[in-house]
Design an enzyme around this catalytic site. Structure first.
Site, PDB file in Angstrom:
ATOM      1  N   SER A  84       6.120   8.782  -1.559  1.00 48.78           N
ATOM      2  CA  SER A  84       7.216   7.598  -1.711  1.00 48.78           C
ATOM      3  C   SER A  84       8.027   8.207  -3.078  1.00 48.78           C
ATOM      4  O   SER A  84       8.257   7.197  -3.996  1.00 48.78           O
ATOM      5  CB  SER A  84       6.561   6.291  -1.682  1.00 48.78           C
ATOM      6  OG  SER A  84       7.589   5.395  -1.431  1.00 48.78           O
ATOM      7  N   SER A  95       9.605   0.154  -0.951  1.00 51.47           N
ATOM      8  CA  SER A  95      10.070   1.372  -0.307  1.00 51.47           C
ATOM      9  C   SER A  95      10.128   1.831   1.158  1.00 51.47           C
ATOM     10  O   SER A  95      10.499   2.662   1.737  1.00 51.47           O
ATOM     11  CB  SER A  95       8.853   2.376  -0.697  1.00 51.47           C
ATOM     12  OG  SER A  95       8.803   2.742  -2.007  1.00 51.47           O
ATOM     13  N   LYS A 146      13.544   3.172   2.242  1.00 51.74           N
ATOM     14  CA  LYS A 146      13.615   4.793   2.233  1.00 51.74           C
ATOM     15  C   LYS A 146      13.884   5.098   3.721  1.00 51.74           C
ATOM     16  O   LYS A 146      14.456   6.361   4.056  1.00 51.74           O
ATOM     17  CB  LYS A 146      12.588   5.302   1.774  1.00 51.74           C
ATOM     18  CG  LYS A 146      12.416   5.378   0.262  1.00 51.74           C
ATOM     19  CD  LYS A 146      10.998   6.001  -0.298  1.00 51.74           C
ATOM     20  CE  LYS A 146      11.023   6.182  -2.014  1.00 51.74           C
ATOM     21  NZ  LYS A 146      10.779   5.122  -2.518  1.00 51.74           N
TER      22      LYS A 146
END
Length: 415
Positions: free
Chosen positions: A151, A93, A96
């Site tokens: 997330s 993640s 991101k």
């Protein structure tokens, strides 16, 4: 004598091994490959620890297990120390951050969007979610809190659809990475979910964090500890409900001066984290990828931040973070300044050989490797079970969302 269930399990394992061999999937790299990128300086292309201490410099933390890490001064761009800075590894993640660098400037935070069924299609199994529901209205700023705090892959997909679609957003993310000099990065999904060929590096992740922190909204979202998120309508009162969400960054509010930035976890990537902290007017960035267990990503980030603040001025830089605008094509710079995306092709340096591309020799070898693959896979599964057990013991404290899974998980699922 083996029970029927054990026999079934072992047959499934052997079948999986045959499938793996038939695809000629290479084993996971345990050492960085030769010929890593020289972006930022030739020493950053070398494997192993790179540091140039002067008199009085503190020693680096002992027992670091991250396969790749980097410590940099966010202001000057100087890389104070690194290990395998350009090793291309799954980012989870932390990708991101690149998604936010690409999309956040294009969508006004007060814009309201009604979520459709199509917005939530094709979320990876086991994805971390903030709880976006179709046929409900959400402000862009709420969706970004879902991205940074929880997330949430559901929030990522909604924002990607608002940006013109997932495929268009992926192309823009790749163009953004290439323009920033982040040539270790190959984008396959916008949320960092495990995907074949999705790779980045500690160097590139640091670039994404540095660029993001220059955006006031990015900085605000990544430093937010808790927030409320819109829920469904209460049937009795007809009013919109809300629920609390908490940032899954375990250092936020615990490490002095921590600003953010983003954590990640998948079974394929392991733990990844990029943290920024400020002390005495200096902001440091630390990226850690793939330590030996989940909690170590935070311990090692904190230790490297401590070292960086103590070592500032006492080490010579071993490299430099390229500026986000360095080498950016005029067309892309103009498009970004106007808030519109540019779809470009992948950088030649950014496209890896896919694990499912099999040559003729690979098909011939497939039959020969089945038995050996079964034995190897049994050992791999055993190691993964041991590692998984260790991770769950390390993360056994109840998380803000009430689970006992590692926080920040893009997909906390077994491979």
């Amino acid at each position: 004598m083996l029970s029927a269930s054990h026999l079934t399990y072992r047959c499934a394992v052997v079948a999986a091994a045959v499938s793996l061999c038939a695809a000629a999937a290479p084993p996971r790299e345990e050492q960085p490959p030769p010929g890593m990128s020289t972006t930022g300086g030739p020493r950053l292309a070398l494997s192993g620890v790179q540091v140039s201490p002067k008199a009085g410099a503190p020693a680096l933390p002992a027992d670091l297990t991250g396969r790749s890490w980097l410590v940099a001064d966010a202001g000057s761009g100087e890389v104070l120390a690194a290990q395998n800075a350009h090793w291309r590894l799954p980012p989870a993640s932390t990708l991101k951050m690149l998604f936010a660098d690409t999309v956040l400037p294009k969508l006004p935070r007060s814009t309201v969007h009604r979520v459709t069924h199509e917005d939530l299609l094709n979320l990876g199994e086991g994805s971390s979610l903030v709880g976006v529901k179709e046929d409900l209205d959400y402000q862009v700023e709420d969706l970004w809190r879902g991205v940074f705090l929880s997330s949430g892959n559901d929030a990522v997909h909604v924002l990607a659809h608002m940006n013109g679609g997932v495929d268009r957003t992926i192309a823009q993310m790749q163009s953004q990475a290439d323009a920033m000099g982040a040539h270790d990065t190959h984008v396959v999904s916008p949320d960092g979910y495990d995907a074949d060929g999705q790779l980045s590096s500690a160097y590139d992740l640091t670039l994404f964090a540095r660029a993001g922190l220059r955006n006031a909204d990015f900085r605000s979202y990544c430093s937010t500890k808790t927030a409320t998120f819109p829920g469904a309508y209460d049937k009795a009162t007809g009013r919109r409900t809300s629920f609390g969400i908490a940032n899954t960054d375990r250092l936020l509010g615990r490490y002095p001066g921590l600003i953010g930035v983003k954590n990640g976890y998948t079974t394929n990537a392991g733990a990844t984290f990029v943290g920024a902290a400020e002390r005495d007017g200096r902001t440091l960035l630390v990226a850690v990828m793939h330590p030996e267990s989940y909690m170590k990503v935070y311990d090692e980030t904190a230790a490297l931040l401590d070292w960086g603040f103590a070592a500032a001025g006492k080490v010579a830089p071993v490299g430099r973070l390229v500026d986000e605008s360095a080498g950016k094509p005029d067309g892309l710079a103009k498009a970004n300044s106007q808030g519109s995306g540019t779809q470009g092709g992948d950088s030649p340096n950014a496209v890896p050989v896919r694990r499912d591309e099999v040559g003729a020799g690979g098909w011939i070898a497939a039959g020969l490797c089945a038995a050996a693959g079964a034995v190897a896979l049994l050992g791999l599964l055993a190691r993964r079970r041991r590692n998984r057990a260790e991770q769950l013991r390390s993360a056994s404290a109840t998380e803000p969302d009430g689970t006992t899974e590692p926080v920040g998980a893009t997909a906390a699922r077994p491979d």
